[in-house]
Design an enzyme around this catalytic site. Structure first.
Site, PDB file in Angstrom:
ATOM      1  CG  ASP A  67      -0.186  -0.376   2.450  1.00 15.10           C
ATOM      2  OD1 ASP A  67       1.000  -0.196   2.650  1.00 15.10           O
ATOM      3  OD2 ASP A  67      -1.030  -0.860   3.380  1.00 15.10           O
ATOM      4  CG  ASP A 136      -8.921  -1.572  11.678  1.00  8.60           C
ATOM      5  OD1 ASP A 136      -7.821  -1.945  11.464  1.00  8.60           O
ATOM      6  OD2 ASP A 136      -9.179  -0.588  11.065  1.00  8.60           O
ATOM      7  CD  GLU A 143      -8.656   0.559   7.522  1.00 11.08           C
ATOM      8  OE1 GLU A 143      -8.989  -0.366   8.675  1.00 11.08           O
ATOM      9  OE2 GLU A 143      -8.007   1.562   7.738  1.00 11.08           O
TER      10      GLU A 143
END
Ligand code: PGA
Length: 244
Positions: A67, A136, A143
């Site tokens: 990324d 998370d 995500e």
């Protein structure tokens, strides 16, 4: 999923680096998927040591990073491109043309994402993908809620990720909100995956992605669907697992 629990961060880094070195030595043209963040820093340090002291050869290695922040040029100190050159590539004999990193300032990010996927295919796919994990449960910047079939794309970062990243930026307005990331679909096509995590703050999410059912709300739980994943945790990150 194979789980290796080690005593501390140093052992975690050495274990991950030795698995990567094995892949580099065994393959004619090793294709590695690489991660950024604080977790892999020790792994890269050990790979640099293996190159400098034991002659580990990177001349045939091809790398694809997971990324990059949107809007960041490769020369920006906070870009993942900068991180990779500073922490690994400048220190080993990798060829510049064999390094692929998503381009945060690509004029047409959609076109770039397509090209990135094609390049991964052109070299025959990723042999070994290194992953960290966000608190998370994100992998790359996929995500919670991300589809498991996503390819490389632009993604809005979750609030918890933006807060976790804030420590790297001097001014609040500099903290990025978007990133270009390989999708979970791209990641799951790697032949082998190594996921590393250390520290108490990762204990809850590690127990969740390893021991709880697969769910889009925990992107790393997609690892349960892959047939060759090695998870390396230090004692602190493994502390909430029921079965070790
Ligand atoms: P960290 O980030 O290694 O800095 O904890 C991991 C991640 O967000 O993937």
């Amino acid at each position: 999923m194979e789980l290796i629990v080690v005593s501390d961060y140093d052992e975690l880094s050495k274990t991950a680096a030795s698995l990567m070195a094995k892949e580099i030595k065994e393959k004619e043209r090793p294709v590695l998927g690489l991660a950024t963040g604080s977790t892999p820093l020790g792994t890269y340090k050990e790979l640099v040591r293996l190159h400098q002291e034991e002659g580990l050869d990177f001349s045939k290695v091809v790398t694809f990073n997971l990324d990059e922040y949107i809007g960041f040029s490769p020369l920006d100190r906070n870009s993942y491109n900068f991180y990779m050159w500073e922490n690994l590539f400048f220190e080993v004999n990798i060829k510049r043309q064999n390094v692929y990193i998503p381009k945060g300032d690509a004029p047409n990010s959609e076109e770039f994402c397509k090209w990135y996927e094609e390049e991964i295919k052109r070299v025959g796919g990723i042999n070994l993908q290194l992953l960290g994990i966000g608190r998370d449960g994100h992998i790359g910047f996929n995500e919670p809620g991300s589809s498991f079939s996503d390819r490389t794309h632009v993604k809005k970062l979750a609030d918890v990720t933006i807060r976790d990243n804030a420590r790297f930026f001097e001014k609040i307005e500099d903290i990025p909100h978007y990133a270009m990331t390989m999708g979970i679909g791209t990641i799951l096509e790697a032949k082998k995956i190594i996921l590393i995590a250390n520290g108490e703050h990762k204990a809850r999410i590690c127990a969740e992605f390893i021991e709880r059912p697969v769910t889009k709300q925990v992107p790393a739980s997609s690892m349960q669907l892959h047939s060759d994943v090695t998870v390396i945790l230090d004692n602190a990150a493994a502390s909430r697992l029921r079965k070790k």
